[in-house]
Design a protein around this motif. Structure first.
Motif, PDB file in Angstrom:
ATOM      1  N   THR A 150       0.061   9.271  -5.534  1.00 44.70           N
ATOM      2  CA  THR A 150       0.701  10.873  -5.308  1.00 44.70           C
ATOM      3  C   THR A 150       1.270  11.279  -6.594  1.00 44.70           C
ATOM      4  O   THR A 150       0.946  12.487  -6.947  1.00 44.70           O
ATOM      5  N   ILE A 151       2.318  10.562  -7.037  1.00 46.55           N
ATOM      6  CA  ILE A 151       3.177  11.074  -8.041  1.00 46.55           C
ATOM      7  C   ILE A 151       2.230  11.362  -9.311  1.00 46.55           C
ATOM      8  O   ILE A 151       2.458  12.366  -9.966  1.00 46.55           O
ATOM      9  N   CYS A 152       1.385  10.557  -9.572  1.00 41.66           N
ATOM     10  CA  CYS A 152       0.411  10.396 -10.865  1.00 41.66           C
ATOM     11  C   CYS A 152      -0.413  11.700 -10.735  1.00 41.66           C
ATOM     12  O   CYS A 152      -0.655  12.385 -11.571  1.00 41.66           O
ATOM     13  N   ILE A 153      -1.171  12.103  -9.656  1.00 39.62           N
ATOM     14  CA  ILE A 153      -2.029  13.121  -9.211  1.00 39.62           C
ATOM     15  C   ILE A 153      -1.058  14.396  -9.351  1.00 39.62           C
ATOM     16  O   ILE A 153      -1.607  15.512 -10.121  1.00 39.62           O
ATOM     17  N   TYR A 154       0.131  14.412  -9.062  1.00 41.64           N
ATOM     18  CA  TYR A 154       0.951  15.600  -9.195  1.00 41.64           C
ATOM     19  C   TYR A 154       1.171  15.813 -10.637  1.00 41.64           C
ATOM     20  O   TYR A 154       1.135  16.963 -10.859  1.00 41.64           O
TER      21      TYR A 154
ATOM     22  N   CYS B  84       0.647  -1.195   0.069  1.00 46.03           N
ATOM     23  CA  CYS B  84      -0.075   0.044   0.045  1.00 46.03           C
ATOM     24  C   CYS B  84       0.837   1.097  -0.095  1.00 46.03           C
ATOM     25  O   CYS B  84       0.475   2.357  -0.543  1.00 46.03           O
ATOM     26  N   GLY B  85       2.036   1.140   0.717  1.00 50.61           N
ATOM     27  CA  GLY B  85       3.038   2.329   0.595  1.00 50.61           C
ATOM     28  C   GLY B  85       3.371   2.631  -0.644  1.00 50.61           C
ATOM     29  O   GLY B  85       3.495   3.696  -1.073  1.00 50.61           O
ATOM     30  N   ILE B  86       3.896   1.573  -1.464  1.00 51.04           N
ATOM     31  CA  ILE B  86       4.224   1.961  -2.811  1.00 51.04           C
ATOM     32  C   ILE B  86       2.981   2.341  -3.808  1.00 51.04           C
ATOM     33  O   ILE B  86       3.284   3.356  -4.602  1.00 51.04           O
ATOM     34  N   SER B  87       2.035   2.057  -3.555  1.00 53.61           N
ATOM     35  CA  SER B  87       0.808   2.352  -4.220  1.00 53.61           C
ATOM     36  C   SER B  87       0.599   3.841  -4.050  1.00 53.61           C
ATOM     37  O   SER B  87       0.175   4.398  -4.951  1.00 53.61           O
ATOM     38  N   ILE B  88       0.350   4.138  -2.747  1.00 56.52           N
ATOM     39  CA  ILE B  88       0.116   5.337  -2.230  1.00 56.52           C
ATOM     40  C   ILE B  88       0.824   6.446  -2.757  1.00 56.52           C
ATOM     41  O   ILE B  88       0.830   7.598  -3.541  1.00 56.52           O
ATOM     42  N   THR B  89       2.452   6.115  -3.030  1.00 55.17           N
ATOM     43  CA  THR B  89       3.332   6.876  -3.462  1.00 55.17           C
ATOM     44  C   THR B  89       3.176   7.045  -5.034  1.00 55.17           C
ATOM     45  O   THR B  89       3.290   8.315  -5.650  1.00 55.17           O
ATOM     46  N   SER B  90       2.990   5.970  -5.629  1.00 56.65           N
ATOM     47  CA  SER B  90       2.629   5.898  -7.103  1.00 56.65           C
ATOM     48  C   SER B  90       1.506   7.026  -7.420  1.00 56.65           C
ATOM     49  O   SER B  90       1.579   7.626  -8.462  1.00 56.65           O
TER      50      SER B  90
END
Length: 258
Positions: free
Chosen positions: A117-121, A109-115
Motif C-alpha cells: 500500500t505504501i509503495c502504491i501511494y 501478509c499484514g506486513i506485506s499488504i502494508t508495504s
C-alpha cells in the motif's frame, strides 16, 4: 479417521459407470446424521473406493452453511456409497500448530499488504516517481495487494464450494497477472540498458494488454478446459481454495509463470 454416520448407498440401474461410481454433471446434495460435532472442520464427506479399498474424499464436499451440529450436508459429483468421517487423529495433530501458523500467516501478509500500500501511494503521488518504471511497479504492487487480500479472506472458505471455486479462479488470475507484470518490469529494465533513444510512442497499451488481458485469457481457457474435461471442477478443494489438479496446475499456472 472414525466413521461417524450411517452409510448411504445410491445407484441407478442401466447407467454407465466409471469404476464403481456414476459420474454426475451437477453435484447431488444429501444430508447425513451423526453424533453432535461443534467444529465443522472435523467433518469429511467420503465415499467407499472399491479400487483402493478405503474411504476417499475425491468429488465430495461438506457444505457448511447447510449443516448443523447433528447433520452434515454433502455435495458429491458421483453416485456410490457415502458416509461422514471424523478426522480424530489428524485434527489432534494439526491443531497443535494450526493457530501458530495462522498467526504467522496473518502477520506476514499484514506486513506485506502494508508495504505494498505504501509503495502504491509513493509511486502514484510523488512527481519524481512518476515514470514508466514506477507505473509498472505500481501495477505489480496492485496485483500482489489484491492477491494477498483474496488469499487471506478466501483461501480457507472450503465450506462454501461455489464461493471457493470463485476465490481459486480469482487467485489464479491475480498471481498470473503479477508474474506478467514482473516480466514487463524485466523487459523495461532491458529497454533502459540497451536502447539509446526513447521510443517514439508509449508501449503502455501493449504493457496493459500483456499484464491484464493475457492472464485473463489463460484463466478463461483454463475454465473452459475444466468445464469440458472434468465432471468435478479443479477450482476449489476440501482443504483450501486453489487448483486441486497437478496437471491442470502445471499447464495453466506453472508453465505460463515460468
Amino acid at each position: 479417521m472414525m466413521l461417524s454416520s450411517s452409510v448411504l448407498s445410491v445407484n441407478v440401474l442401466g447407467v454407465e459407470k466409471i469404476g464403481n461410481t456414476i459420474p454426475l454433471t451437477k453435484p447431488m446434495e444429501f444430508i447425513l446424521r451423526h453424533k453432535p460435532m461443534k467444529d465443522f472442520s472435523e467433518r469429511k464427506c467420503v465415499y467407499w473406493d472399491f479400487e483402493e479399498t478405503g474411504w476417499s474424499q475425491k468429488g465430495c464436499y461438506a457444505v457448511a452453511e447447510k449443516s448443523t451440529e447433528e447433520t452434515t450436508m454433502c455435495q458429491c459429483y458421483h453416485l456410490t456409497n457415502f458416509a461422514v468421517l471424523v478426522d480424530v487423529y489428524g485434527l489432534a495433530q494439526n491443531e497443535k500448530h494450526k493457530n501458530n501458523l495462522d498467526i504467522l500467516t496473518w502477520i506476514g501478509c499484514g506486513i506485506s499488504i502494508t508495504s505494498l500500500t505504501i509503495c502504491i501511494y509513493v509511486f502514484s503521488s510523488f512527481r519524481s516517481a512518476k515514470n514508466d518504471r514506477s507505473a509498472i511497479n505500481s501495477n505489480l504492487c496492485f496485483c500482489l495487494l489484491l492477491a494477498e487480500l483474496f488469499f487471506l479472506c478466501g483461501i480457507g472458505q472450503t465450506g462454501y464450494p461455489s464461493f471457493c471455486s470463485v476465490v481459486a479462479a480469482v487467485l489464479h488470475y491475480l498471481f498470473l497477472a503479477s508474474f506478467f507484470w514482473m516480466l514487463i518490469a524485466g523487459f523495461q529494465i532491458y529497454v533502459l540498458l540497451v536502447e539509446v533513444f526513447e521510443p517514439d510512442g508509449s508501449r503502455f497499451v501493449q504493457y496493459y494488454l500483456l499484464g491484464y488481458i493475457a492472464p485473463l485469457l489463460i484463466v478463461l481457457c483454463s475454465l473452459l478446459m475444466d468445464t469440458l474435461l472434468n465432471y468435478e471442477s479443479v477450482y476449489g478443494f476440501r482443504d483450501f481454495c486453489w487448483i486441486n489438479s497437478n496437471i491442470h496446475l502445471i499447464l495453466t499456472f506453472l508453465c505460463p509463470s515460468s
